[in-house]
Design a protein around this motif. Structure first.
Motif, PDB file in Angstrom:
ATOM      1  N   ILE A  73       0.898  -1.198   0.018  1.00 30.08           N
ATOM      2  CA  ILE A  73       0.061  -0.048   0.007  1.00 30.08           C
ATOM      3  C   ILE A  73       0.870   1.233  -0.036  1.00 30.08           C
ATOM      4  O   ILE A  73       1.863   1.405   0.926  1.00 30.08           O
ATOM      5  CB  ILE A  73      -1.067  -0.054   1.179  1.00 30.08           C
ATOM      6  N   ALA A  74       0.622   2.007  -0.880  1.00 28.67           N
ATOM      7  CA  ALA A  74       1.549   3.261  -1.046  1.00 28.67           C
ATOM      8  C   ALA A  74       1.181   4.475  -0.333  1.00 28.67           C
ATOM      9  O   ALA A  74       1.821   5.513  -0.290  1.00 28.67           O
ATOM     10  CB  ALA A  74       1.408   3.584  -2.668  1.00 28.67           C
ATOM     11  N   THR A  75      -0.109   4.410   0.530  1.00 26.80           N
ATOM     12  CA  THR A  75      -0.543   5.456   1.140  1.00 26.80           C
ATOM     13  C   THR A  75      -0.219   5.410   2.566  1.00 26.80           C
ATOM     14  O   THR A  75      -0.449   4.425   2.989  1.00 26.80           O
ATOM     15  CB  THR A  75      -1.907   5.764   1.087  1.00 26.80           C
ATOM     16  N   THR A  76      -0.037   6.610   3.269  1.00 30.43           N
ATOM     17  CA  THR A  76       0.139   6.467   4.741  1.00 30.43           C
ATOM     18  C   THR A  76      -0.880   6.656   5.521  1.00 30.43           C
ATOM     19  O   THR A  76      -0.885   6.689   6.779  1.00 30.43           O
ATOM     20  CB  THR A  76       1.562   7.330   5.248  1.00 30.43           C
ATOM     21  N   ASP A  77      -2.092   6.986   4.794  1.00 33.15           N
ATOM     22  CA  ASP A  77      -3.399   7.289   5.377  1.00 33.15           C
ATOM     23  C   ASP A  77      -3.824   6.161   6.092  1.00 33.15           C
ATOM     24  O   ASP A  77      -3.945   5.046   5.697  1.00 33.15           O
ATOM     25  CB  ASP A  77      -4.602   7.795   4.187  1.00 33.15           C
TER      26      ASP A  77
END
Length: 418
Positions: free
Chosen positions: A181-185
């Protein structure tokens, strides 16, 4: 970024890729694993540079020493990632294995076949090596994976992910078989643990806060352990030279791991002889000692322990020490305060060792060995996806077999039921 839409896309891609991975033969999966290992070794400098970025940000953010220890990569740990993938490639492929095939009175044969779980979501904090370990174990066991590392390791994880994707492509497998997963959200975690249509099981690797959240919010089965309150009990029939070595290693070889000893239990009959020797080592290594009244009467600089200390996972140079009457008292303490992770007895009495193995209700129980051995690599699993203290499906270090299940198969030749 619309996080929900992004995660749904990852889920659909993972489900599709899982079918291709489940069909892949052992040769193809091993080729991908070996290509990943080569890419990691070749790109060692890139991985260390990415990790240096993460370490700088983590220090600036004020993260504690235990997290920094788990986050940091070195040439040695990068080499270990590649070696772990090669070891997984060398392991027997569990997929398709048939057990207990027996003839029934009707003439049919009934057995069990080992099959992949499908899509595995793995959520972890720090530990960039988990990206490689998880990719390798999920692939070899015929599963697709969606990996969500912590924001503190985003650069390291993406650098490892690039090597993983290269290895998959080199073997002719879809690069969506392992997606990082590329988002840190943080909302991505909430989506991942509720995507029942796309994800079959969740494996968390992180602190108590993360695992408690998943236990409360996940709508998908979770393979987990909540914390690691591990014990070493020194019996009054122990070889004390062994006991000193084990008490030292179990506590001080690394402080930030879940298999580190947190509480040392010592039989009253040998406490006066062995505790000062162990305390000298802890003192020299600046390990803070917190103990019961009996231990403090033997070693003057042990601080008074509170009730909370007996169930505390310190992940730090702190150890709780308790003098107990005998093995019965030790087992009662472990089963009351422990976390069912890993517990060890030091004794030369075979009967007591057998009793300890039977009666201590933990996922790993040891005799005359450091708790630090509770690890997939050390157990010969090649690597591990995590530790499970659950009692259903997988327990202890979770390797290839823990990432598969079994289905019944029936072989007949025109048989019909009368």
């Amino acid at each position: 970024m619309d996080v929900k839409q992004y995660m749904q896309t990852l889920g659909r891609q993972a489900r599709e890729a899982s079918r291709a991975v489940a069909r892949a033969d052992t040769k193809q999966k091993n080729a991908a694993l070996l290509a990943m290992a080569e890419a990691i070794e070749r790109d060692s400098a890139k991985l260390l540079a990415a990790n240096a970025q993460d370490m700088e940000h983590a220090r600036d953010a004020g993260y504690d020493s235990a997290l920094l220890d788990r986050l940091q990569l070195s040439e040695k740990t990068v080499a270990a990632m590649a070696e772990g993938l090669r070891q997984i490639a060398a392991l027997p492929d569990p997929v398709g294995e048939i057990d207990d095939l027996k003839y029934r009175p009707s003439g049919i044969q009934v057995g069990k076949m080992r099959v992949p779980l499908g899509v595995i979501g793995i959520i972890y904090e720090a530990r960039p090596n988990v990206t490689a370990d998880a990719a390798g174990l999920c692939l070899k066991s015929g599963n697709a994976a969606i990996l969500r590392g912590g924001s503190e390791a985003i650069h390291s994880n993406q650098a490892v992910a690039a090597c993983v994707k290269e290895g998959l492509a080199a073997a002719g497998l879809p690069d969506t078989a392992v997606q990082v997963i590329a988002t840190t959200d943080r909302a991505a975690v909430g989506e991942l643990i509720t995507m029942k249509d796309y994800v079959d099981v969740i494996v968390p690797r992180g602190g108590k806060g993360l695992i408690e959240r998943l236990m409360n919010e996940a709508r998908i089965p979770v393979i987990k352990h909540l914390h690691g309150v591990c014990h070493v009990y020194i019996d009054d029939r122990a070889d004390l030279a062994k006991a000193v070595k084990i008490a030292d290693n179990a506590k001080t070889s690394r402080y930030g791991t879940c298999n580190t000893m947190e509480t040392l239990l010592v039989a009253a009959g040998v406490a006066a002889e062995v505790l000062p020797r162990i305390a000298d080592i802890y003192r020299a290594k600046r390990v803070e000692m917190r103990g019961c009244e009996q231990s403090r009467a033997i070693v003057a600089d042990i601080k008074a322990a509170t009730e909370a200390d007996w169930s505390e996972e310190y992940l730090a140079p702190i150890v709780a020490i308790r003098v107990v009457a005998d093995m019965d008292a030790a087992i009662a303490h472990i089963n009351s305060y422990g976390s069912q992770h890993t517990d060890s007895i030091v004794t030369e009495d075979y009967g007591r060792a057998r009793r300890f193995l039977r009666e201590v209700d933990s996922s790993s129980v040891m005799v005359n060995a450091s708790t630090r051995f509770a690890d997939g690599f050390e157990y010969g699993l090649g690597a591990e996806i995590g530790i499970s203290t659950d009692k259903i499906h997988a327990r202890g270090p979770v390797g290839l077999e823990g990432l598969t299940s079994q289905k019944y198969i029936v072989l007949g030749d025109g048989h019909i039921r009368n």
